[in-house]
Design an enzyme around this catalytic site. Structure first.
Site, PDB file in Angstrom:
ATOM      1  N   ASP A  13       0.817  -1.224   0.000  1.00 41.99           N
ATOM      2  CA  ASP A  13       0.000   0.000   0.000  1.00 41.99           C
ATOM      3  C   ASP A  13       0.847   1.269   0.000  1.00 41.99           C
ATOM      4  OD1 ASP A  13      -2.274  -1.663   0.193  1.00 41.99           O
ATOM      5  OD2 ASP A  13      -2.013  -1.759   2.357  1.00 41.99           O
ATOM      6  N   LYS A  16       2.124   2.225  -5.107  1.00 34.93           N
ATOM      7  CA  LYS A  16       2.837   1.774  -6.320  1.00 34.93           C
ATOM      8  C   LYS A  16       1.979   1.965  -7.565  1.00 34.93           C
ATOM      9  CE  LYS A  16       3.400  -2.268  -4.495  1.00 34.93           C
ATOM     10  NZ  LYS A  16       2.916  -1.977  -3.139  1.00 34.93           N
ATOM     11  N   GLY A  40      -4.188  -4.347  -4.329  1.00 33.90           N
ATOM     12  CA  GLY A  40      -5.159  -3.334  -4.715  1.00 33.90           C
ATOM     13  C   GLY A  40      -4.416  -2.067  -5.079  1.00 33.90           C
ATOM     14  N   HIS A  41      -4.361  -1.762  -6.374  1.00 32.68           N
ATOM     15  CA  HIS A  41      -3.645  -0.565  -6.820  1.00 32.68           C
ATOM     16  C   HIS A  41      -4.668   0.480  -7.263  1.00 32.68           C
ATOM     17  CE1 HIS A  41       0.230  -3.043  -7.727  1.00 32.68           C
ATOM     18  NE2 HIS A  41       0.051  -2.805  -6.458  1.00 32.68           N
ATOM     19  N   THR A  42      -4.629   1.627  -6.616  1.00 32.74           N
ATOM     20  CA  THR A  42      -5.614   2.663  -6.912  1.00 32.74           C
ATOM     21  C   THR A  42      -4.966   3.769  -7.726  1.00 32.74           C
ATOM     22  OG1 THR A  42      -6.537   2.165  -4.749  1.00 32.74           O
ATOM     23  CG2 THR A  42      -7.348   4.159  -5.818  1.00 32.74           C
ATOM     24  N   GLN A 224       2.251  -5.825  -3.207  1.00 32.25           N
ATOM     25  CA  GLN A 224       2.584  -5.867  -1.768  1.00 32.25           C
ATOM     26  C   GLN A 224       3.917  -5.143  -1.515  1.00 32.25           C
ATOM     27  OE1 GLN A 224       1.583  -9.303  -3.106  1.00 32.25           O
ATOM     28  NE2 GLN A 224      -0.454  -8.470  -2.839  1.00 32.25           N
ATOM     29  N   THR A 239       2.886 -12.254   2.981  1.00 33.82           N
ATOM     30  CA  THR A 239       2.125 -12.916   1.931  1.00 33.82           C
ATOM     31  C   THR A 239       2.955 -14.111   1.473  1.00 33.82           C
ATOM     32  OG1 THR A 239       0.819 -12.565  -0.076  1.00 33.82           O
ATOM     33  CG2 THR A 239       2.991 -11.483   0.000  1.00 33.82           C
ATOM     34  N   THR A 301      -9.902  -5.101   0.557  1.00 32.78           N
ATOM     35  CA  THR A 301     -10.832  -5.608   1.573  1.00 32.78           C
ATOM     36  C   THR A 301     -11.576  -4.490   2.310  1.00 32.78           C
ATOM     37  OG1 THR A 301      -9.055  -5.551   3.202  1.00 32.78           O
ATOM     38  CG2 THR A 301      -9.381  -7.636   2.025  1.00 32.78           C
ATOM     39  N   ARG A 305      -6.315   0.418   7.785  1.00 34.99           N
ATOM     40  CA  ARG A 305      -4.888   0.123   7.895  1.00 34.99           C
ATOM     41  C   ARG A 305      -4.346   0.667   9.211  1.00 34.99           C
ATOM     42  NH1 ARG A 305      -4.110   2.423   1.905  1.00 34.99           N
ATOM     43  NH2 ARG A 305      -4.902   0.631   0.777  1.00 34.99           N
TER      44      ARG A 305
HETATM   45  P1  IMP Z   1      -2.564 -12.747   1.707  1.00 35.31           P
HETATM   46  O1  IMP Z   1      -1.610 -12.157   0.720  1.00 35.31           O
HETATM   47  O2  IMP Z   1      -4.006 -12.513   1.342  1.00 35.31           O
HETATM   48  O3  IMP Z   1      -2.252 -14.171   2.028  1.00 35.31           O
HETATM   49  O4  IMP Z   1      -2.359 -11.949   3.100  1.00 35.31           O
HETATM   50  C1  IMP Z   1      -1.162 -12.051   3.864  1.00 35.31           C
HETATM   51  C2  IMP Z   1      -0.794 -10.710   4.476  1.00 35.31           C
HETATM   52  O5  IMP Z   1      -0.432  -9.803   3.441  1.00 35.31           O
HETATM   53  C3  IMP Z   1      -1.932 -10.033   5.244  1.00 35.31           C
HETATM   54  O6  IMP Z   1      -1.382  -9.309   6.340  1.00 35.31           O
HETATM   55  C4  IMP Z   1      -2.511  -9.058   4.242  1.00 35.31           C
HETATM   56  O7  IMP Z   1      -3.167  -7.967   4.847  1.00 35.31           O
HETATM   57  C5  IMP Z   1      -1.230  -8.631   3.532  1.00 35.31           C
HETATM   58  N1  IMP Z   1      -1.469  -8.161   2.173  1.00 35.31           N
HETATM   59  C6  IMP Z   1      -1.735  -8.901   1.068  1.00 35.31           C
HETATM   60  N2  IMP Z   1      -1.877  -8.112  -0.007  1.00 35.31           N
HETATM   61  C7  IMP Z   1      -1.672  -6.857   0.403  1.00 35.31           C
HETATM   62  C8  IMP Z   1      -1.656  -5.591  -0.269  1.00 35.31           C
HETATM   63  O8  IMP Z   1      -1.835  -5.460  -1.484  1.00 35.31           O
HETATM   64  N3  IMP Z   1      -1.380  -4.513   0.529  1.00 35.31           N
HETATM   65  C9  IMP Z   1      -1.141  -4.618   1.853  1.00 35.31           C
HETATM   66  N4  IMP Z   1      -1.160  -5.762   2.514  1.00 35.31           N
HETATM   67  C10 IMP Z   1      -1.414  -6.876   1.798  1.00 35.31           C
END
Ligand code: IMP
Length: 424
Positions: A13, A16, A40-42, A224, A239, A301, A305
């Site tokens: 977040d 990027k 999630g890229h905004t 990420q 992740t 989601t 944050r």
């Molecule tokens: P997963 O990637 O859904 O398995 O989540 C694992 C961890 O990575 C969790 O803490 C998520 O909140 C975090 N996470 C996954 N994708 C993102 C992202 O795009 N931005 C920030 N946190 C992320």
């Protein structure tokens, strides 16, 4: 710059999406190398706001060609929804978007397993996005994943789905009380999805090689961030892929010698979503509400944050593990109203100052940030377009980030829109 990797230097977040969009103006090819629909890229352009989960934000410039590499896990349902959304906004995708035939698929049982695991065990939950990312990468490493290339042949696909369901259904019913999934239903759904995906599938590694050989410039897009990296992040609160720059080579089928440069994207403060340590987290009692100031809610989601001050220990670790040559600093404007701004310059652990990022999470949890406090500039930077026109105290803050990380700042973002960008 011929081949450049854009990497998140914190917990994701970092903004990027906006930086990739900005740099895409001068890029030919944009290639995402890991992660899936968890990202999630905004990007804000004119009055429009685009939230992209899988497709690189470079797609918003009509001259680019975009790729999803073999390191990405593809949820075909999410991808087709995104394709539909962009098509409705008159963005042409056919002939401009390509997916690696080696990429692994996110299957319905991956999403179910991810969500069931998180619900079942409060003590060990990671706070995942529930998009099936972890289970999809587990299957890849366990050598029972299903890849895009498998969609081509019905017999192979059926055999692989049946083989997977023998194991997944046993786990889903025994551990999580879920009803078993039907192989034929999944087969039918994925064969139909394949018909729609078919025009987008290609050998991405080869396409990029040919592009580089013909002098095209490439942006390799990480999703990420560094501290969410499976190897180098705050494990297990990470992740399941490699957002760090090394992931670009394995995730796109490029050799390290083909990469020219790494640009780190870093917010002017820190955020993270999900569980796990965040040493500079600001307590609600402080009265400083970066979440509201920066609209810090997850793009995938909607989760709030967690917010903290800029952490130079994290930034220096990111420089080290990614080989970052320069920074893009985002969301500077979010700090505009603050009277004082803190920068964490070291951690104090058992009375000693440390500047290296600990691997041991129990140790990290006991680390107290050592802060330097700078005066805030308390004026708007949103309309500023050059470094010299920034308030003197904002310049002082940015100079300190450069000095402490020994890394120059190349881009500063002072708002969500394309034009709210300073190139230094
Ligand atoms: P997963 O990637 O859904 O398995 O989540 C694992 C961890 O990575 C969790 O803490 C998520 O909140 C975090 N996470 C996954 N994708 C993102 C992202 O795009 N931005 C920030 N946190 C992320």
């Amino acid at each position: 710059m011929p081949v450049q990797i854009i990497v998140g230097a914190q917990w994701g977040d970092e903004g990027k999406g906006k930086i990739i969009d900005y740099l895409s103006e001068h890029a030919d090819l944009v290639a995402r190398y890991q992660g899936g629909a968890n990202a999630g890229h905004t990007v804000a352009i004119g009055g429009e706001r685009y939230v992209l989960h899988l497709i690189p934000s470079g797609i918003l410039h009509p001259h680019t060609t975009c790729y999803l590499g073999n390191g990405v896990v593809i949820d075909p349902v999410a991808l087709l929804q995104e394709i539909e959304l962009l098509t409705k906004k008159d963005i042409v995708l056919k002939g401009r978007l390509f997916i690696s035939h080696r990429a692994h698929l996110v299957m319905p049982y991956h999403k179910l397993l991810d969500q069931s695991r998180e619900l079942a065990d409060e003590q060990h939950k990671i706070g995942t996005t529930g998009r099936g990312i972890g289970p999809a990468y587990v299957d890849k490493v366990h050598r029972m994943g299903i890849r895009i290339v498998d969609l081509l042949d019905e017999t192979t696909l059926r055999e692989k789905i049946i083989h997977n369901l023998e194991e997944k259904n046993a786990i889903l019913s025994a551990l999580y009380g879920q009803s078993p999934l039907e192989a034929e239903a999944i087969l039918h759904e994925y064969r139909e999805l394949d018909e729609q995906l078919d025009p987008y599938i290609t050998d991405v590694s080869r396409a990029l090689h040919l592009g580089i050989a013909s002098g095209k410039s490439v942006l390799c897009e990480g999703a990420q961030g560094t501290l969410l990296d499976i190897d180098l992040g705050t494990y297990p609160y990470v992740t399941s892929s490699s957002p760090t720059s090394g992931g670009a080579c394995t995730g796109l089928g490029l050799g390290p010698t083909q990469i020219d440069r790494v640009l780190g994207v870093i917010k002017a403060y820190t955020t993270r979503v999900g569980m796990g340590p965040l040493p500079t987290e600001i307590s609600p009692e402080s009265g400083i509400d970066l979440r509201t100031l920066g609209a810090e809610y997850g793009a995938t989601t909607g989760r709030p944050r967690r917010c903290g001050w800029f952490d130079a220990v994290v930034a220096n670790y990111a420089v080290q593990v990614n080989g970052i040559a320069a920074w893009a600093v985002t969301k500077l404007d979010v700090l505009d109203t603050l009277a004082e701004i803190k920068i964490c310059v070291a951690y104090r652990y058992r009375g000693k100052e440390i500047k290296t990022f600990p691997a041991d999470l129990a140790m990290l949890e006991q680390c107290e940030p050592v802060y330097e406090t700078l005066p805030g500039w308390q004026e708007s930077t949103a309309a500023v377009r050059t470094f010299n026109a920034l308030p003197a105290r904002a310049q002082q803050y940015l100079r300190m980030l450069t000095e402490i990380t020994q890394t120059p700042i190349e881009i500063i973002s002072v708002g969500p829109n394309r034009e709210q960008t300073i190139f230094c």
